[in-house]
Motif scaffolding. Structure first.
Motif, PDB file in Angstrom:
ATOM      1  N   HIS A 248      33.799 -43.427 -15.063  1.00 30.39           N
ATOM      2  CA  HIS A 248      34.191 -42.056 -15.410  1.00 30.39           C
ATOM      3  C   HIS A 248      34.334 -41.886 -16.915  1.00 30.39           C
ATOM      4  O   HIS A 248      33.833 -40.915 -17.496  1.00 30.39           O
ATOM      5  N   ARG A 249      34.987 -42.845 -17.560  1.00 35.04           N
ATOM      6  CA  ARG A 249      35.197 -42.710 -19.002  1.00 35.04           C
ATOM      7  C   ARG A 249      33.891 -42.856 -19.763  1.00 35.04           C
ATOM      8  O   ARG A 249      33.685 -42.223 -20.799  1.00 35.04           O
TER       9      ARG A 249
ATOM     10  N   VAL B 178      32.381 -39.569 -19.656  1.00 41.29           N
ATOM     11  CA  VAL B 178      33.031 -38.614 -20.555  1.00 41.29           C
ATOM     12  C   VAL B 178      32.601 -38.836 -21.997  1.00 41.29           C
ATOM     13  O   VAL B 178      32.310 -37.878 -22.737  1.00 41.29           O
TER      14      VAL B 178
ATOM     15  N   LYS C  58      25.522 -37.895 -12.567  1.00 41.15           N
ATOM     16  CA  LYS C  58      26.726 -37.254 -12.052  1.00 41.15           C
ATOM     17  C   LYS C  58      27.034 -37.716 -10.633  1.00 41.15           C
ATOM     18  O   LYS C  58      28.197 -37.908 -10.257  1.00 41.15           O
TER      19      LYS C  58
ATOM     20  N   VAL D   1      28.800 -41.049 -10.697  1.00 40.83           N
ATOM     21  CA  VAL D   1      30.202 -40.938 -11.125  1.00 40.83           C
ATOM     22  C   VAL D   1      31.060 -40.401  -9.982  1.00 40.83           C
ATOM     23  O   VAL D   1      32.135 -40.932  -9.682  1.00 40.83           O
ATOM     24  N   GLU D   2      30.569 -39.348  -9.353  1.00 36.15           N
ATOM     25  CA  GLU D   2      31.328 -38.742  -8.252  1.00 36.15           C
ATOM     26  C   GLU D   2      31.478 -39.709  -7.085  1.00 36.15           C
ATOM     27  O   GLU D   2      32.524 -39.768  -6.442  1.00 36.15           O
TER      28      GLU D   2
ATOM     29  N   LEU E 220      34.189 -42.330  -7.865  1.00 41.18           N
ATOM     30  CA  LEU E 220      35.548 -41.786  -7.768  1.00 41.18           C
ATOM     31  C   LEU E 220      35.928 -41.505  -6.314  1.00 41.18           C
ATOM     32  O   LEU E 220      37.018 -41.850  -5.864  1.00 41.18           O
TER      33      LEU E 220
ATOM     34  N   THR F 104      40.491 -39.123  -8.532  1.00 42.19           N
ATOM     35  CA  THR F 104      39.940 -37.897  -9.104  1.00 42.19           C
ATOM     36  C   THR F 104      39.751 -38.137 -10.596  1.00 42.19           C
ATOM     37  O   THR F 104      40.264 -39.115 -11.150  1.00 42.19           O
ATOM     38  N   SER F 105      39.043 -37.236 -11.226  1.00 40.26           N
ATOM     39  CA  SER F 105      38.837 -37.401 -12.672  1.00 40.26           C
ATOM     40  C   SER F 105      40.169 -37.327 -13.420  1.00 40.26           C
ATOM     41  O   SER F 105      40.365 -38.011 -14.424  1.00 40.26           O
ATOM     42  N   GLU F 106      41.122 -36.529 -12.898  1.00 33.03           N
ATOM     43  CA  GLU F 106      42.428 -36.422 -13.559  1.00 33.03           C
ATOM     44  C   GLU F 106      43.192 -37.739 -13.446  1.00 33.03           C
ATOM     45  O   GLU F 106      43.799 -38.206 -14.424  1.00 33.03           O
TER      46      GLU F 106
ATOM     47  N   ASP G  53      41.669 -40.322 -15.688  1.00 30.21           N
ATOM     48  CA  ASP G  53      42.084 -40.101 -17.085  1.00 30.21           C
ATOM     49  C   ASP G  53      43.507 -40.598 -17.316  1.00 30.21           C
ATOM     50  O   ASP G  53      43.826 -41.148 -18.382  1.00 30.21           O
TER      51      ASP G  53
END
Length: 495
Positions: A416-417, A420, A427, A430-431, A434, A440-442, A445
């Motif tokens: 994910h990072r 980013v 994509k 990445v999805e 996760l 989740t992306s949150e 992070d």
């Protein structure tokens, strides 16, 4: 519920650079006295390797920790009868050869040596015999030599790993190693506490730190043999046992322990966990495959109203509950699920957890050469160079699926990072990374933020001890005089 508070730690192994700054900070503060020469309350080991003292993980030799007997558990190396039989000779004690013979150097020779053609040297002098000696081992003797014949091949965690996988780890130019910093785990079910015939080892009620009462210690050394992590030491000069006290004078004033404060890699996190003390026996005696998941169950939600109510009923301070809600250890353990205990099969319920290393994921082929091509930029966890079984033997009592679960989460954060910052992943990839790990992306992070860019007060959330209450007991003793005595919690009674 019987809710208690426990100071707990997380060490992030991907961030450890093996600098030993933590060990030196601890050594200079606590164990630079006579009789403590071989004591390393904090040490850093290289894995694979035999550790310090040598082969400490092999309980067939030292018989530390607990073992399951039917539905209950018992100390592996002793019971009441054998304790008294062996009280003057404990056959399971590590010897000086398992640690090392302490030494100094003949520094005077550097100044007093007669003039000659060669530069004078300072020969090692034994602190035991006082004579010259040849140094054969030391506290970090296998440092950075994880692939050596002498150490890595004797690592007890090599069990159930195929010879081909072992060989791949041993070849110096190809080996995979990582550092393993260790301190006392301040266990919930501490074997050292249970084994002490004098009752000198105890677990402090307010924060769960395990300490040794130096006035009560009678030097039976059962704590040394019972601790499976070999983090209790015997001081031959004072005749008392000593161990890591988690720098409790610093903790009481809200400061981080010295080893954590000085950590160059910032791998260390410390915070409060709330746990249900009524479940310790049930969880310590569960099946081995369930040990990790069951231990995670004992730590309860600090935001739950029932938990808060029970915690207050047992005397847990409001500031401690608030600290538990902000604890970084809680996030690593329960919110994200990416930290694991070291050797849970010892059944001591340790409170020091490790984020396992996300080692190189480049694998080997059957011919013994590396296959560096992969369908993605990084290989999968299954293609990791280090055998999953090795990490499982360290952190999950052999359960490889549990280790994979954690490593996949760490890899998902990395993907994910990368997406980013560089954006060269598809994509969909990445999805998928996760979603398969439940992140989740949150959340990814948040994990990145706390592991890579944490501030000091985010790594250490420490509730200072309530000294004001202790001082009030001294200043206003008349207020409770005739009630419970001068500051006593229990009413005095005849025995």
């Amino acid at each position: 519920m019987n809710i208690r508070s426990q100071i707990a730690m997380v060490f992030h192994l991907d961030k450890c650079i093996g600098c030993h700054t933590c060990s030196i900070a601890c050594k200079n503060i606590w164990t630079d006295r006579k009789g403590t020469e071989y004591m390393w309350w904090n040490n850093v080991e290289t894995k694979p390797g035999t550790g310090y003292p040598s082969k400490w993980e092999d309980q067939d030799i030292y018989k530390g920790g607990w073992e399951k007997k039917g539905k209950n558990i018992k100390l592996k190396g002793m019971d009441k009868k054998s304790t008294y039989i062996n009280i003057f000779h404990n056959p399971n004690m590590p010897s000086m050869d398992d640690y090392y013979e302490p030494w100094t150097y003949d520094y005077g020779h550097l100044l007093d040596a007669p003039a000659g053609e060669d530069q004078p040297t300072a020969r090692p002098i034994s602190l035991v015999t006082g004579g010259p000696m040849d140094i054969k081992t030391g506290p970090n003797w296998d440092d950075d030599l994880g692939g050596s014949q002498d150490y890595a091949r004797k690592d007890i965690n090599m069990k159930n790993i195929s010879p081909a996988e072992q060989e791949a780890m041993f070849q110096l130019e190809r080996m995979t190693m990582h550092y393993l910093p260790r301190i006392c785990n301040h266990c919930l079910n501490a074997a050292c506490v249970a084994a002490c015939p004098s009752g000198a080892v105890y677990k402090r009620g307010e924060d769960g730190i395990v300490l040794i009462n130096q006035n009560k210690c009678r030097s039976w050394r059962m704590c040394v043999s019972a601790c499976p992590y070999k983090k209790s030491y015997y001081n031959w000069n004072s005749g008392k046992s000593e161990k890591c006290l988690l720098c409790y004078p610093r903790l009481e004033s809200g400061q981080a322990p010295a080893c954590m404060h000085t950590c160059v890699g910032r791998i260390r996190y410390l915070g409060v966990l709330l746990y249900d003390a009524d479940r310790i026996k049930e969880i310590a005696s569960c099946d081995e495959k369930d040990l990790v998941s069951k231990q995670m169950e004992i730590y309860v939600d600090p935001f739950d109203e029932e938990v808060i109510k029970s915690a207050k009923a047992t005397g847990v301070a409001d500031s401690t509950i608030t600290a538990a809600q902000q604890s970084p250890v809680w996030k690593f353990l329960k919110v994200w699920g990416i930290a694991l205990p070291l050797h849970p099969e010892f059944r001591t319920l340790p409170n020091l957890f490790y984020v396992p290393p996300l080692l190189p994921t480049m694998g080997t082929t059957s011919s013994g050469t590396y296959e560096s091509t992969s369908s993605s930029l990084w290989g999968t966890i299954e293609e990791s160079r280090v055998p999953m079984q090795y990490l499982a033997n360290l952190f999950t009592a052999g359960n490889t699926e549990k280790v994979k679960e954690v490593l996949k989460k760490l890899m998902a954060v990395r993907i994910h990072r990368r997406d980013v910052t560089v954006g060269d992943f598809k994509k969909e990839e990445v999805e998928k990374a996760l979603s398969e790990t439940g992140l989740t992306s949150e959340i990814a992070d948040d994990i990145f933020r706390l592991t890579s860019l944490p501030k000091f007060n985010e790594r250490f959330v420490i509730p200072a001890a309530h000294r004001e209450e202790a001082e009030e007991l001294i200043e206003n003793t008349a207020d409770i005089k005739g009630n419970k005595g001068f500051g006593s919690v229990q009413k005095p009674k005849r025995i």
